[in-house]
Design an enzyme around this catalytic site. Sequence first.
Site, short mmCIF file in Angstrom:
data_model
loop_
_atom_site.label_atom_id
_atom_site.label_comp_id
_atom_site.label_asym_id
_atom_site.label_seq_id
_atom_site.Cartn_x
_atom_site.Cartn_y
_atom_site.Cartn_z
N GLU A 111 12.64 -31.69 1.71
CA GLU A 111 12.69 -32.87 0.86
C GLU A 111 13.76 -32.69 -0.22
O GLU A 111 14.03 -31.58 -0.67
CB GLU A 111 11.32 -33.08 0.22
CG GLU A 111 10.26 -33.32 1.28
CD GLU A 111 8.84 -33.35 0.72
OE1 GLU A 111 8.67 -33.19 -0.49
OE2 GLU A 111 7.91 -33.53 1.52
N CYS A 124 18.00 -33.22 -6.52
CA CYS A 124 17.25 -31.97 -6.50
C CYS A 124 17.16 -31.54 -5.04
O CYS A 124 16.58 -32.24 -4.23
CB CYS A 124 15.87 -32.23 -7.10
SG CYS A 124 14.76 -30.83 -6.98
N CYS A 131 8.80 -20.96 1.12
CA CYS A 131 9.28 -19.91 0.23
C CYS A 131 8.36 -18.70 0.37
O CYS A 131 7.14 -18.85 0.48
CB CYS A 131 9.28 -20.38 -1.23
SG CYS A 131 9.89 -19.11 -2.38
N CYS A 135 4.32 -18.19 -5.39
CA CYS A 135 3.85 -18.42 -6.76
C CYS A 135 2.58 -19.27 -6.72
O CYS A 135 2.46 -20.20 -5.91
CB CYS A 135 4.93 -19.11 -7.60
SG CYS A 135 6.41 -18.09 -7.75
N CYS A 138 2.68 -23.19 -6.99
CA CYS A 138 3.76 -23.88 -6.28
C CYS A 138 3.34 -24.27 -4.87
O CYS A 138 2.98 -23.41 -4.06
CB CYS A 138 4.99 -22.98 -6.25
SG CYS A 138 6.36 -23.67 -5.31
N GLU A 182 13.71 -20.44 -2.58
CA GLU A 182 14.33 -19.61 -3.61
C GLU A 182 15.81 -19.46 -3.26
O GLU A 182 16.19 -18.73 -2.34
CB GLU A 182 13.63 -18.24 -3.66
CG GLU A 182 14.33 -17.19 -4.48
CD GLU A 182 14.75 -17.64 -5.87
OE1 GLU A 182 13.93 -18.22 -6.62
OE2 GLU A 182 15.93 -17.42 -6.22
N SER A 213 18.23 -22.79 -9.88
CA SER A 213 16.97 -22.35 -10.48
C SER A 213 16.41 -21.20 -9.65
O SER A 213 16.31 -21.30 -8.43
CB SER A 213 15.98 -23.52 -10.51
OG SER A 213 14.73 -23.08 -11.00
N LEU A 237 10.52 -18.41 -15.88
CA LEU A 237 9.86 -17.27 -16.56
C LEU A 237 8.34 -17.34 -16.42
O LEU A 237 7.70 -16.45 -15.91
CB LEU A 237 10.21 -17.28 -18.05
CG LEU A 237 11.42 -16.49 -18.53
CD1 LEU A 237 11.41 -16.45 -20.05
CD2 LEU A 237 11.45 -15.07 -17.96
N HIS A 238 7.77 -18.39 -16.99
CA HIS A 238 6.32 -18.66 -16.89
C HIS A 238 5.43 -17.59 -17.52
O HIS A 238 4.21 -17.62 -17.33
CB HIS A 238 5.88 -18.88 -15.44
CG HIS A 238 6.76 -19.82 -14.66
ND1 HIS A 238 7.44 -20.87 -15.23
CD2 HIS A 238 7.06 -19.87 -13.33
CE1 HIS A 238 8.13 -21.51 -14.29
NE2 HIS A 238 7.90 -20.93 -13.15
N ASN A 312 1.81 -29.20 -12.77
CA ASN A 312 1.31 -30.31 -11.96
C ASN A 312 0.29 -29.79 -10.96
O ASN A 312 0.51 -28.77 -10.33
CB ASN A 312 2.45 -31.02 -11.25
CG ASN A 312 3.08 -32.06 -12.15
OD1 ASN A 312 2.41 -32.96 -12.64
ND2 ASN A 312 4.36 -31.89 -12.42
N CYS A 355 10.35 -31.91 -8.92
CA CYS A 355 11.21 -30.80 -8.54
C CYS A 355 10.40 -29.52 -8.55
O CYS A 355 9.66 -29.25 -9.45
CB CYS A 355 12.36 -30.68 -9.53
SG CYS A 355 13.65 -31.84 -9.22
N1 SAH Z 1 12.43 -20.99 -6.42
C1 SAH Z 1 13.12 -21.50 -7.55
C2 SAH Z 1 13.47 -22.98 -7.42
C3 SAH Z 1 12.42 -23.89 -6.88
S1 SAH Z 1 11.00 -24.12 -7.88
C4 SAH Z 1 12.33 -21.24 -8.82
O1 SAH Z 1 11.18 -20.83 -8.71
O2 SAH Z 1 12.91 -21.39 -9.89
C5 SAH Z 1 11.64 -25.10 -9.24
C6 SAH Z 1 10.75 -25.10 -10.47
O3 SAH Z 1 9.52 -25.81 -10.24
C7 SAH Z 1 10.36 -23.71 -10.91
O4 SAH Z 1 10.56 -23.55 -12.30
C8 SAH Z 1 8.90 -23.68 -10.55
O5 SAH Z 1 8.20 -22.71 -11.27
C9 SAH Z 1 8.46 -25.08 -10.84
N2 SAH Z 1 7.14 -25.41 -10.30
C10 SAH Z 1 6.60 -24.98 -9.14
N3 SAH Z 1 5.34 -25.46 -9.00
C11 SAH Z 1 5.07 -26.21 -10.09
C12 SAH Z 1 3.94 -26.97 -10.54
N4 SAH Z 1 2.83 -27.05 -9.81
N5 SAH Z 1 4.02 -27.62 -11.72
C13 SAH Z 1 5.16 -27.55 -12.46
N6 SAH Z 1 6.26 -26.86 -12.09
C14 SAH Z 1 6.22 -26.19 -10.93
FE1 SF4 Z 2 9.26 -20.02 -4.38
FE2 SF4 Z 2 10.12 -21.10 -6.69
FE3 SF4 Z 2 7.83 -21.94 -5.54
FE4 SF4 Z 2 7.93 -19.51 -6.63
S1 SF4 Z 2 8.17 -21.48 -7.71
S2 SF4 Z 2 7.04 -20.01 -4.64
S3 SF4 Z 2 10.02 -18.90 -6.16
S4 SF4 Z 2 9.88 -22.15 -4.70
#
Ligand code: SAH
Ligand code: SF4
Length: 383
Positions: A111, A124, A131, A135, A138, A182, A213, A237-238, A312, A355
């Site tokens: 997407e 985006c 991935c 995480c 995610c 990623e 990112s 970072l988170h 989210n 995104c």
């Molecule tokens: N893998 C890369 C790029 C894709 S994720 C990365 O992790 O940076 C892009 C962004 O969306 C990241 O900052 C990720 O932590 C964030 N993201 C993922 N799941 C999310 C959620 N449920 N709510 C808010 N942001 C989220």
């Molecule tokens: Fe992969 Fe980024 Fe999602 Fe983490 S936040 S699982 S690195 S896409």
Amino acid sequence: MEAETGIAETSAGEGAPDSEGRRDLLDLSRTDLDAWVEAQGERPFRARQIWSWAYHHLVSDFASMTNLPAGVRQALVSEFTLGSTQVEATSTDTDGNRKQVLRLSDGETVEAVVMEEPYGSTVCVSSQVGCALGCAMCATGRAGFVRDLTTGEIVHQVVDAARTLAPRGRRVTNVVFMGMGEPLLNYEAVLQAIANLTEPAGLAINPQHITVSTIGLPERIVALAGEPYAVRLAVSLHGADDETRAVLVPYARQVSLERLLAACRTYARVRGTRITFEYVMAAGVNDSPDHARRLVSLIGGIPSHVNLIPLNPVTGCDLSSSSLAVMERFREPLTKARIPVTIRFSRGVDIGAGCGQLRGARSGPPPERGGAPRRYPRRGRES
Ligand code: SAH
Ligand code: SF4
């Protein structure tokens, strides 16, 4: 390039030829195209014409490349496809953000989201199907890793977006690698995609308007700093200490924040730009004033910008977002330390396509969002 994650990497970049032996023209670099034109015995300017038809005039077939000799068009038709993905579905949310679901040649889907703003349009893009980093919050990570995208599959997301914008006199001005996957684990293909997107004879996107990112692979960040494209870097970072970060990002158990931040310092110094730090706010996990103070000492001294992002909701993940009040309190120590902060409302959430939360093809329909929490502002608020 050596993997830092212990996760097996495939070498993407160029896709396999289709059943008729044709390659994807969008996989090619400008140099590859020059070489092909030369091998055809054609004059070098033909390569520029082909590139311009594909990336500037955005045609979807070789027959439309009317200023090429018939023989060159015929050779293109028999050797190449002009993109290998199909737009399968498009949905638009109340803000006008558009999600495109793209079907890849092997049946997988990814997407991309197109966001139109008064100053331009941002796409985006996804860099992988799924991935491997898993995480917790995610949707992409929860679905697991399927495969890397090729250069052409990444580029096609932007070309498709540009085609939908062109009839209204709009163009793609910004690209963010914040979709599925990623990007630094698909380094070669992503880098070649950046090269193709910035090529002056085509889309000519300013590298400084491209943001990669990443979850933060230190060696790749340093490598990216040495590449010819001065793209912006966003680091997810988170968490401001390894233990807290690992609750959301399992990869934090492999790579310490100390190593990650050293690489960020290098990137900021070499490029002379700010790093964007993304910080997803998870209630009771990483959102206390103490966490905020730790964040200040962690990133203090690095030219940066912090995005605080409400988490989210994602099916199967029981973490929830911090409230706006908690986010505002979290922001205070950062603001006091003169670190620019934005409380960001993720765009594209209405269509289940915020995104970074794009959902893998194998994981079914978009998640029940329970509605994005409406108490958040619709746009980023900077302090
Ligand atoms: N893998 C890369 C790029 C894709 S994720 C990365 O992790 O940076 C892009 C962004 O969306 C990241 O900052 C990720 O932590 C964030 N993201 C993922 N799941 C999310 C959620 N449920 N709510 C808010 N942001 C989220
Ligand atoms: Fe992969 Fe980024 Fe999602 Fe983490 S936040 S699982 S690195 S896409």
